[in-house]
Enzyme design. Sequence first.
Site, PDB file in Angstrom:
ATOM      1  N   THR A 287       0.847  -0.612  -0.258  1.00 36.33           N
ATOM      2  CA  THR A 287       0.356  -0.637  -0.113  1.00 36.33           C
ATOM      3  C   THR A 287       0.993   1.146   0.002  1.00 36.33           C
ATOM      4  O   THR A 287       2.209   1.001   0.244  1.00 36.33           O
ATOM      5  CB  THR A 287      -0.641  -0.631   1.290  1.00 36.33           C
ATOM      6  OG1 THR A 287       0.055   0.716   2.653  1.00 36.33           O
ATOM      7  CG2 THR A 287      -1.639  -0.783   1.248  1.00 36.33           C
ATOM      8  N   ASP A 288       0.340   2.273   0.334  1.00 35.39           N
ATOM      9  CA  ASP A 288       0.891   4.018   0.048  1.00 35.39           C
ATOM     10  C   ASP A 288       0.773   3.829   1.636  1.00 35.39           C
ATOM     11  O   ASP A 288       0.296   3.170   2.343  1.00 35.39           O
ATOM     12  CB  ASP A 288       0.510   4.798  -1.087  1.00 35.39           C
ATOM     13  CG  ASP A 288       1.290   6.146  -1.077  1.00 35.39           C
ATOM     14  OD1 ASP A 288       2.128   6.038  -0.565  1.00 35.39           O
ATOM     15  OD2 ASP A 288       1.225   6.172  -2.397  1.00 35.39           O
ATOM     16  N   PHE A 289       1.328   5.203   2.440  1.00 38.95           N
ATOM     17  CA  PHE A 289       1.529   5.365   3.046  1.00 38.95           C
ATOM     18  C   PHE A 289       0.014   5.718   3.901  1.00 38.95           C
ATOM     19  O   PHE A 289      -1.122   6.325   3.165  1.00 38.95           O
ATOM     20  CB  PHE A 289       2.626   6.761   3.646  1.00 38.95           C
ATOM     21  CG  PHE A 289       2.711   7.257   4.525  1.00 38.95           C
ATOM     22  CD1 PHE A 289       4.125   6.872   5.054  1.00 38.95           C
ATOM     23  CD2 PHE A 289       1.831   7.986   5.951  1.00 38.95           C
ATOM     24  CE1 PHE A 289       4.632   7.309   6.560  1.00 38.95           C
ATOM     25  CE2 PHE A 289       2.712   7.925   7.170  1.00 38.95           C
ATOM     26  CZ  PHE A 289       3.889   7.552   7.064  1.00 38.95           C
TER      27      PHE A 289
END
Length: 765
Positions: A287-289
Amino acid sequence: MKTKLIMLLLAFSLFGYSQKKAKKTVKIKPKTEFVAELMSKMTLDEKIGQLNLPTSGDITTGAANSSNVAKNIEEGKVGGLFNIKSVQKIKEVQKIAVDKSRLKIPLLFGMDVIHGYETTFPIPLGLSCTWDMKLIERSAQIAAQEASADGINWTFSPMVDISRDPRWGRVSEGSGEDPYLGSQIAKAMVHGYQGDDLSKNNTILSCVKHFALYGAPEAGRDYNTVDMSRIKMYNDYFPPYKAAVDAGVGSVMASFNEIDGIPATGNKWLMTDVLRKQWGFKGFVVTDFTGIPEMIEHGMGDLQTVSALALNAGIEMDMVGEGFLKTLKKSLDEGKVSMEQIDNAVRLILNAKYDLGLFEDPYKYCDVKRAKTEIFTSSNRAEARKIAVQSLVLLKNQNQLLPLKKSGTIAVIGPLADAKENMAGTWSVATNMQTSVSLVAGIKEVVGNNTKVLYAKGSNLDYDAAFEEKATMFGKTLHRDSRTKEELLAEALKIANQSDIIVAALGESAEMSGESSSRTNLSIPQAQKDLLSELLKTGKPVVLVLFTGRPLVLVQENETVPAILNTWFAGSEAGSAIADVLFGNENPSGKLTATFPRSVGQVPIYYNQKNTGRPLANKEGKFEKFRSNYIDERNEPLFPFGFGLSYTTFDYSNLKISSDKMNFTENVNVTVDVTNTGNYDGKEVVQLYIRDMVGSVTRPLKELKGFQKIMLKKGEIQTVTFEISVEELKFYNSDLQFIAEPGAFQIFVGTDSNAEKKVSLELIE
């Protein structure tokens, strides 16, 4: 005690580690067998731990054991970390995993190595303007060499999001608006980072991002909703991601935005049907942050619900969100996820660690000697300077004002003239900004002692101090001057009037573009526009050196300033590279990869648009009622895709095609003679565009399908050949089938997307 010792020795034998000599490597079993055996020893908690990617911040050397993350590592609850820099710190943390966790599984260490490590290259949008795949690949190769020498084994790059809206700040991190060029760059970057063998200690795992469509948010506002047809996805936005997958990228990052009403992080159609089943991706998805908990704000449910949604969709690693760590065990008990899904995710992450050679030597990236000898070297900086030169785009050069002479007195004026902290541009997290070369310093170096160089700031970045503070985050200060605007201007005009020529260093600061830096106004800030206006009134020749991370609206500047050199943010050696071009040591050869609009109202704007049923009939941009145009602006942009001037001139002639008919198994050649008709040796990007004249679905007016960057000495003629196969004629139809349809095509060759020289081709059954 004896039992514990025997178990410890068995563990060492199984996983091939040598704790006495960190550099020693031991041959281990083949990947499939090795990973299966390791997984058979893992508890459920340890498996879920491998899916957890926290950030610990940059742990201070000597404090790793007492950090908050250390306990989780010991308990097997961490699969990797990011944002730790330096061999010493990374080795300390890896030692916790290898010495203190039950199964001794090494960690991944990631970082946003976006356009270089300590040796910084132009921002990605600038890199793309080189149109030189070898140079772009080389920049990634050097970045991998330096990052790996400092303990990093995973980069969250390349970002390949197509963007046609310069309001979006992250246009600076991508390769512009075109899917074909973006695909070539994606492949070059992946190969530059990963090489041919990930087990080598100077290659790192690449992560293509942001999958998918992140570059098309409504209103150009970061993280905003994306809504488009699937045919547009496949034809215009998906190709660079797929190119990265085809190139063997080891990991993929999910985007923040929604697709068809479902956030990408929880979108099974995207992550499983497209990425896995259609494209055959074999790596893992991260995932992204905080991408998983952010789905709560999207309205998709609580943390347990969205975490299960992500795993079921095809997400393997949770960056920072800790949704997997906190909820998957409960979801498994409740039948909301399966053990098979968890095992598959763990397997993919362990496979990546195996491919990187971490099971043979967890410390393979922790060689202090490499860290001392391979980072920010003079040879790397020299290459960065050469690459930066080719990223610069000459937008205007009236009466051949450029190149400048290395004599007389030059006034260098503007808030970005002596701004070394900004030269690296956005997302340059590993850069030591104090080592970057400012424009003033670069000019002084290049001109030598025969030229007098005077400097004045002239104005602040913006009249609004609060705005400037937002635009100079992360240490990229412009050292705001407390003097009044009148005092700053008076100083600038004083040195301007003493000079033979004025170099005005204006534009955006580094953090005016990038993540969460969307803008509604694409002009140079008013304080600088006012300064430029006063400099022009002196009557002295003015060269605008433009710093920007996005296409800007430059109508006024284009009408009044005799020469404009767009430099983006050119990296560690920016000042030297810019000076090389300003004074003729190098001839500019950069070409735009994103269209420059005449006004914000034209956005989104891009060259490969489709026609309408009521196209504008004239080429002068005159308003016509009941036609597709504006009543207050022309249709065409200020500077088109592919545009860029040189100090020399090029002539295109003798455009030919080997046959005007082609079947599905044949190829044809298109040739054109390119002549350097000017007074300088120079490089030209020869561009080929194709138009499908009739289709089962509407087709773009032009599509880039080939390009070659060539070097010509003055007076030299070169015949450039493009081979066209049926692949260049294919597109996704309304059924999302990738096909070519028989019929008529036009093929254009020229210096930019306005190319008018054309030949005809018919594809026959």
